[in-house]
Motif scaffolding. Structure first.
Motif, PDB file in Angstrom:
ATOM      1  N   GLY A  45       0.820  -1.203   0.000  1.00 47.86           N
ATOM      2  CA  GLY A  45       0.000   0.000   0.000  1.00 47.86           C
ATOM      3  C   GLY A  45       0.852   1.250   0.000  1.00 47.86           C
ATOM      4  O   GLY A  45       1.857   1.330   0.723  1.00 47.86           O
ATOM      5  N   ASP A  46       0.488   2.203  -0.830  1.00 48.49           N
ATOM      6  CA  ASP A  46       1.138   3.512  -0.859  1.00 48.49           C
ATOM      7  C   ASP A  46       0.133   4.541  -0.345  1.00 48.49           C
ATOM      8  O   ASP A  46      -1.028   4.555  -0.788  1.00 48.49           O
ATOM      9  N   GLU A  73       2.982   6.370  13.289  1.00 53.52           N
ATOM     10  CA  GLU A  73       2.563   7.597  13.944  1.00 53.52           C
ATOM     11  C   GLU A  73       2.966   8.789  13.078  1.00 53.52           C
ATOM     12  O   GLU A  73       4.048   8.799  12.493  1.00 53.52           O
ATOM     13  N   GLU A  74       2.109   9.769  13.025  1.00 55.88           N
ATOM     14  CA  GLU A  74       2.351  10.970  12.213  1.00 55.88           C
ATOM     15  C   GLU A  74       2.653  10.576  10.760  1.00 55.88           C
ATOM     16  O   GLU A  74       3.668  10.969  10.181  1.00 55.88           O
ATOM     17  N   ALA A  75       1.754   9.778  10.201  1.00 53.25           N
ATOM     18  CA  ALA A  75       1.928   9.323   8.823  1.00 53.25           C
ATOM     19  C   ALA A  75       1.782  10.496   7.854  1.00 53.25           C
ATOM     20  O   ALA A  75       0.845  11.289   7.971  1.00 53.25           O
ATOM     21  N   LYS A  76       2.697  10.572   6.913  1.00 54.81           N
ATOM     22  CA  LYS A  76       2.655  11.632   5.903  1.00 54.81           C
ATOM     23  C   LYS A  76       2.671  11.046   4.493  1.00 54.81           C
ATOM     24  O   LYS A  76       1.792  11.277   3.693  1.00 54.81           O
ATOM     25  N   LYS A  77       3.724  10.280   4.193  1.00 61.06           N
ATOM     26  CA  LYS A  77       3.832   9.656   2.894  1.00 61.06           C
ATOM     27  C   LYS A  77       4.741   8.448   3.013  1.00 61.06           C
ATOM     28  O   LYS A  77       5.809   8.534   3.620  1.00 61.06           O
ATOM     29  N   GLY A  78       4.324   7.327   2.454  1.00 64.56           N
ATOM     30  CA  GLY A  78       5.158   6.141   2.552  1.00 64.56           C
ATOM     31  C   GLY A  78       4.467   4.924   1.983  1.00 64.56           C
ATOM     32  O   GLY A  78       3.499   5.027   1.223  1.00 64.56           O
ATOM     33  N   ARG A  79       4.971   3.785   2.401  1.00 60.61           N
ATOM     34  CA  ARG A  79       4.477   2.505   1.870  1.00 60.61           C
ATOM     35  C   ARG A  79       4.503   1.465   2.969  1.00 60.61           C
ATOM     36  O   ARG A  79       5.363   1.503   3.852  1.00 60.61           O
ATOM     37  N   PHE A  80       3.581   0.530   2.910  1.00 58.37           N
ATOM     38  CA  PHE A  80       3.573  -0.615   3.819  1.00 58.37           C
ATOM     39  C   PHE A  80       3.386  -1.884   3.000  1.00 58.37           C
ATOM     40  O   PHE A  80       2.856  -1.858   1.884  1.00 58.37           O
ATOM     41  N   ALA A  81       3.851  -2.994   3.563  1.00 55.79           N
ATOM     42  CA  ALA A  81       3.755  -4.284   2.878  1.00 55.79           C
ATOM     43  C   ALA A  81       3.702  -5.394   3.917  1.00 55.79           C
ATOM     44  O   ALA A  81       4.353  -5.319   4.956  1.00 55.79           O
ATOM     45  N   GLY A 117      -1.533  -9.549  -4.314  1.00 57.40           N
ATOM     46  CA  GLY A 117      -1.348 -10.614  -5.300  1.00 57.40           C
ATOM     47  C   GLY A 117      -0.371 -10.223  -6.388  1.00 57.40           C
ATOM     48  O   GLY A 117       0.690  -9.636  -6.134  1.00 57.40           O
ATOM     49  N   VAL A 118      -0.742 -10.538  -7.621  1.00 60.99           N
ATOM     50  CA  VAL A 118       0.116 -10.258  -8.773  1.00 60.99           C
ATOM     51  C   VAL A 118       0.361  -8.763  -8.914  1.00 60.99           C
ATOM     52  O   VAL A 118       1.459  -8.330  -9.274  1.00 60.99           O
ATOM     53  N   GLU A 119      -0.653  -7.949  -8.617  1.00 59.81           N
ATOM     54  CA  GLU A 119      -0.522  -6.502  -8.774  1.00 59.81           C
ATOM     55  C   GLU A 119       0.526  -5.921  -7.848  1.00 59.81           C
ATOM     56  O   GLU A 119       1.124  -4.888  -8.143  1.00 59.81           O
ATOM     57  N   ALA A 120       0.747  -6.580  -6.693  1.00 62.04           N
ATOM     58  CA  ALA A 120       1.678  -6.036  -5.702  1.00 62.04           C
ATOM     59  C   ALA A 120       3.134  -6.374  -6.003  1.00 62.04           C
ATOM     60  O   ALA A 120       4.043  -5.742  -5.440  1.00 62.04           O
ATOM     61  N   LYS A 121       3.388  -7.322  -6.879  1.00 63.39           N
ATOM     62  CA  LYS A 121       4.760  -7.723  -7.168  1.00 63.39           C
ATOM     63  C   LYS A 121       5.435  -6.732  -8.103  1.00 63.39           C
ATOM     64  O   LYS A 121       4.814  -6.221  -9.037  1.00 63.39           O
ATOM     65  N   ASN A 122       6.693  -6.493  -7.840  1.00 65.83           N
ATOM     66  CA  ASN A 122       7.488  -5.586  -8.671  1.00 65.83           C
ATOM     67  C   ASN A 122       8.285  -6.435  -9.666  1.00 65.83           C
ATOM     68  O   ASN A 122       9.357  -6.959  -9.340  1.00 65.83           O
ATOM     69  N   TYR A 123       7.755  -6.548 -10.866  1.00 67.59           N
ATOM     70  CA  TYR A 123       8.405  -7.408 -11.860  1.00 67.59           C
ATOM     71  C   TYR A 123       9.625  -6.740 -12.491  1.00 67.59           C
ATOM     72  O   TYR A 123      10.453  -7.425 -13.091  1.00 67.59           O
ATOM     73  N   GLU A 124       9.738  -5.444 -12.365  1.00 70.91           N
ATOM     74  CA  GLU A 124      10.932  -4.773 -12.873  1.00 70.91           C
ATOM     75  C   GLU A 124      12.154  -5.167 -12.042  1.00 70.91           C
ATOM     76  O   GLU A 124      13.215  -5.473 -12.593  1.00 70.91           O
ATOM     77  N   ASP A 125      11.990  -5.162 -10.717  1.00 71.20           N
ATOM     78  CA  ASP A 125      13.096  -5.597  -9.855  1.00 71.20           C
ATOM     79  C   ASP A 125      13.386  -7.082 -10.057  1.00 71.20           C
ATOM     80  O   ASP A 125      14.548  -7.508 -10.012  1.00 71.20           O
ATOM     81  N   LEU A 126      12.333  -7.863 -10.269  1.00 72.88           N
ATOM     82  CA  LEU A 126      12.523  -9.295 -10.518  1.00 72.88           C
ATOM     83  C   LEU A 126      13.307  -9.522 -11.806  1.00 72.88           C
ATOM     84  O   LEU A 126      14.196 -10.387 -11.866  1.00 72.88           O
ATOM     85  N   ALA A 127      13.010  -8.740 -12.834  1.00 70.41           N
ATOM     86  CA  ALA A 127      13.718  -8.875 -14.108  1.00 70.41           C
ATOM     87  C   ALA A 127      15.189  -8.518 -13.955  1.00 70.41           C
ATOM     88  O   ALA A 127      16.068  -9.176 -14.536  1.00 70.41           O
ATOM     89  N   LYS A 128      15.467  -7.488 -13.172  1.00 73.81           N
ATOM     90  CA  LYS A 128      16.866  -7.094 -12.958  1.00 73.81           C
ATOM     91  C   LYS A 128      17.609  -8.136 -12.138  1.00 73.81           C
ATOM     92  O   LYS A 128      18.774  -8.437 -12.412  1.00 73.81           O
TER      93      LYS A 128
END
Length: 207
Positions: A45-46, A73-81, A117-128
């Motif tokens: 999630g972003d 706490e004091e969330a502004k901008k980021g990501r969770f997984a 699921g599939v949408e959450a995977k980063n296939y660009e990093d996987l390809a590299k």
């Protein structure tokens, strides 16, 4: 093989596109978004919270048992997984807290984009990482998508079997209850006839 690829490509086109959702959170209020997710599924999630003077926003991700999967706490901008441990309802909660001495601010804008699921995977990093060609990356994505579809169908089949078993068990219980009710009614009617016959005989109303 070509037919399978066309089928999977068609399934990809039928899947709804995921986009970020935005909403306004009033001061000193809390809003939660819930979703049912299968077991062993990657969820990312972003989020982005508009900054307002005197306003602090807390972010918390929990499951139906109350276990905290992510907290900020004091969330502004980021990501969770996180990866789901079981099939259940997960919720993302934002809480807007105003400072006691702060002037009441307007509603706070929050933007959230959750993928799983599939949408959450980063296939660009996987390809590299695995040095995959574009076609290989697409095939890997289709393979993951097919596995996801198979799991969904398996779960739906399991749920259908559970519902069928529940319906059969309920029908059987209703049948037994109906038979027991009929037996009670027949027994009660027989007892009433015997009792009344004895009563009338005792009163010498009948022979």
């Amino acid at each position: 093989m070509a037919g399978l690829l066309l089928l999977l490509l068609g399934a990809c086109l039928l899947l709804p596109g995921t986009g970020a959702i935005s909403f306004y959170l009033p001061a000193d209020s809390k809003k939660c978004l819930k979703e049912e997710i299968h077991k062993d599924v990657l969820v990312t999630g972003d989020y982005e919270v508009a900054e307002l003077p005197g306003s602090i926003t807390h972010l918390k991700v929990t499951d139906s048992a109350g276990h905290i999967l992510f907290s900020k706490e004091e969330a502004k901008k980021g990501r969770f997984a996180f990866t789901t441990d079981d099939y259940e309802v997960y919720e993302v909660c934002f809480e807007n807290v105003m400072s006691p001495d702060a002037v009441r601010a307007p509603d706070q804008l929050i933007i959230l984009n959750v993928k799983h699921g599939v949408e959450a995977k980063n296939y660009e990093d996987l390809a590299k990482a695995e040095k995959l060609k574009p076609l290989e990356v697409e095939l890997r994505r289709l393979e993951d998508l097919s596995d996801s579809l198979v799991k969904d169908f398996t779960y739906m089949k399991k749920r259908e079997e559970e519902m069928r078993d529940t319906n059969e068990s309920t029908s059987l219980r209703v049948l037994y209850f109906s038979m027991f009710s009929m037996f009670c009614l027949v027994a009660l009617a027989t007892w009433q006839v015997v009792y009344l016959r004895r009563f009338f005989k005792a009163k010498k109303l009948i022979e």
